[in-house]
Design a protein around this motif. Structure first.
Motif, PDB file in Angstrom:
ATOM      1  N   ASN A 145       0.883  -0.929   0.121  1.00  0.00           N
ATOM      2  CA  ASN A 145       0.057  -0.476   0.264  1.00  0.00           C
ATOM      3  C   ASN A 145       1.113   1.407   0.026  1.00  0.00           C
ATOM      4  OD1 ASN A 145      -1.995  -1.449  -0.107  1.00  0.00           O
ATOM      5  ND2 ASN A 145      -3.161  -1.568   1.727  1.00  0.00           N
ATOM      6  N   ALA A 146       2.055   0.894   0.956  1.00  0.00           N
ATOM      7  CA  ALA A 146       2.454   2.499   0.304  1.00  0.00           C
ATOM      8  C   ALA A 146       3.561   2.645  -0.762  1.00  0.00           C
ATOM      9  CB  ALA A 146       4.245   2.212   1.006  1.00  0.00           C
ATOM     10  N   LYS A 147       3.625   2.027  -1.785  1.00  0.00           N
ATOM     11  CA  LYS A 147       3.800   2.329  -3.176  1.00  0.00           C
ATOM     12  C   LYS A 147       3.070   2.086  -4.022  1.00  0.00           C
ATOM     13  CE  LYS A 147       8.356   0.367  -2.332  1.00  0.00           C
ATOM     14  NZ  LYS A 147      10.029  -0.845  -2.603  1.00  0.00           N
ATOM     15  N   ASN A 148       1.267   1.513  -3.782  1.00  0.00           N
ATOM     16  CA  ASN A 148       0.541   1.100  -3.941  1.00  0.00           C
ATOM     17  C   ASN A 148       0.435  -0.093  -5.148  1.00  0.00           C
ATOM     18  OD1 ASN A 148      -0.562   3.642  -3.104  1.00  0.00           O
ATOM     19  ND2 ASN A 148      -0.971   4.938  -4.491  1.00  0.00           N
ATOM     20  N   THR A 149       0.755  -0.587  -4.918  1.00  0.00           N
ATOM     21  CA  THR A 149       1.265  -1.687  -5.689  1.00  0.00           C
ATOM     22  C   THR A 149       0.594  -3.004  -5.640  1.00  0.00           C
ATOM     23  OG1 THR A 149       3.034  -1.892  -5.069  1.00  0.00           O
ATOM     24  CG2 THR A 149       3.334  -1.233  -7.377  1.00  0.00           C
ATOM     25  N   VAL A 150       0.076  -4.164  -6.373  1.00  0.00           N
ATOM     26  CA  VAL A 150      -0.317  -5.661  -6.614  1.00  0.00           C
ATOM     27  C   VAL A 150       0.831  -6.156  -7.058  1.00  0.00           C
ATOM     28  CG1 VAL A 150      -2.458  -5.399  -8.007  1.00  0.00           C
ATOM     29  CG2 VAL A 150      -2.034  -6.426  -5.732  1.00  0.00           C
ATOM     30  N   HIS A 151       0.811  -7.438  -7.090  1.00  0.00           N
ATOM     31  CA  HIS A 151       1.031  -8.286  -7.447  1.00  0.00           C
ATOM     32  C   HIS A 151       1.273 -10.045  -7.413  1.00  0.00           C
ATOM     33  CE1 HIS A 151       4.601  -5.948  -6.840  1.00  0.00           C
ATOM     34  NE2 HIS A 151       4.290  -5.293  -5.988  1.00  0.00           N
ATOM     35  N   LEU A 152       1.029 -10.378  -8.303  1.00  0.00           N
ATOM     36  CA  LEU A 152       0.601 -11.717  -8.346  1.00  0.00           C
ATOM     37  C   LEU A 152       2.116 -12.540  -8.285  1.00  0.00           C
ATOM     38  CD1 LEU A 152      -1.778 -13.588  -8.585  1.00  0.00           C
ATOM     39  CD2 LEU A 152      -2.013 -13.565 -11.054  1.00  0.00           C
ATOM     40  N   GLN A 153       2.273 -14.025  -7.447  1.00  0.00           N
ATOM     41  CA  GLN A 153       3.453 -14.249  -8.047  1.00  0.00           C
ATOM     42  C   GLN A 153       3.351 -15.927  -8.662  1.00  0.00           C
ATOM     43  OE1 GLN A 153       6.636 -13.901  -7.250  1.00  0.00           O
ATOM     44  NE2 GLN A 153       7.161 -16.143  -8.342  1.00  0.00           N
ATOM     45  N   MET A 154       3.525 -16.147  -9.614  1.00  0.00           N
ATOM     46  CA  MET A 154       3.079 -17.276 -10.558  1.00  0.00           C
ATOM     47  C   MET A 154       3.597 -18.370 -10.475  1.00  0.00           C
ATOM     48  SD  MET A 154       0.442 -15.488 -13.501  1.00  0.00           S
ATOM     49  CE  MET A 154       1.772 -15.038 -14.084  1.00  0.00           C
ATOM     50  N   ASN A 155       3.740 -19.432  -9.728  1.00  0.00           N
ATOM     51  CA  ASN A 155       4.868 -20.788  -9.785  1.00  0.00           C
ATOM     52  C   ASN A 155       4.082 -21.722 -10.067  1.00  0.00           C
ATOM     53  OD1 ASN A 155       6.487 -19.203  -7.723  1.00  0.00           O
ATOM     54  ND2 ASN A 155       5.696 -19.371  -5.923  1.00  0.00           N
ATOM     55  N   SER A 156       5.238 -22.956 -11.041  1.00  0.00           N
ATOM     56  CA  SER A 156       4.863 -24.071 -11.051  1.00  0.00           C
ATOM     57  C   SER A 156       3.689 -23.821 -12.637  1.00  0.00           C
ATOM     58  CB  SER A 156       4.556 -24.400 -10.106  1.00  0.00           C
ATOM     59  OG  SER A 156       5.062 -24.974  -9.068  1.00  0.00           O
TER      60      SER A 156
END
Length: 124
Positions: A74-85
């Motif tokens: 929230n400090a950087k206004n970002t959301v991530h999606l880590q996708m493995n396998s």
């Protein structure tokens, strides 16, 4: 006006990992649930993952549970999606979205702002 910009897509091999990012601007990012959806040509947009405003609750589609991880800063206004396998069936255009509605997080109509999408292609 809210803007969502995804990045991080690409071509990978089956079993590889990839992290998608979404940078948000506009209204107060930390107040909204964020979601990830994906779509392949000829099919409806499909829910992938969502994370509540504080990051305290995370939700996943059964097809990605245990392989994908959603997170936010929230400090950087970002959301991530880590996708493995990654699997070939994960191939799609991936969209991040900001949820303004009060309905179920899995429903795309509950999200009122969308990014332009980023292509993820997984080769076998």
């Amino acid at each position: 006006q809210v803007q969502l910009v995804e990045s991080g897509g690409g071509l990978v091999q089956s079993g590889d990992s990839l992290t998608l990012s979404c940078a948000a601007s506009g209204r107060t990012f930390s107040s909204y649930t964020m979601g990830w959806f994906r779509q392949v040509p000829g099919k409806e947009r499909e829910f992938v993952a969502a994370i509540t405003w504080s990051g305290g609750r995370r939700f996943y589609a059964d097809s990605v549970k245990g392989r994908f991880t959603v997170s936010r800063d929230n400090a950087k206004n970002t959301v991530h999606l880590q996708m493995n396998s990654l699997k070939p069936e994960d191939t799609a255009v991936y969209y991040c979205a900001q949820k303004g509605g009060l309905g179920p997080y899995v429903r795309s109509v509950e999200y009122d702002y969308w990014g332009q999408g980023t292509q993820v292609t997984v080769s076998s």
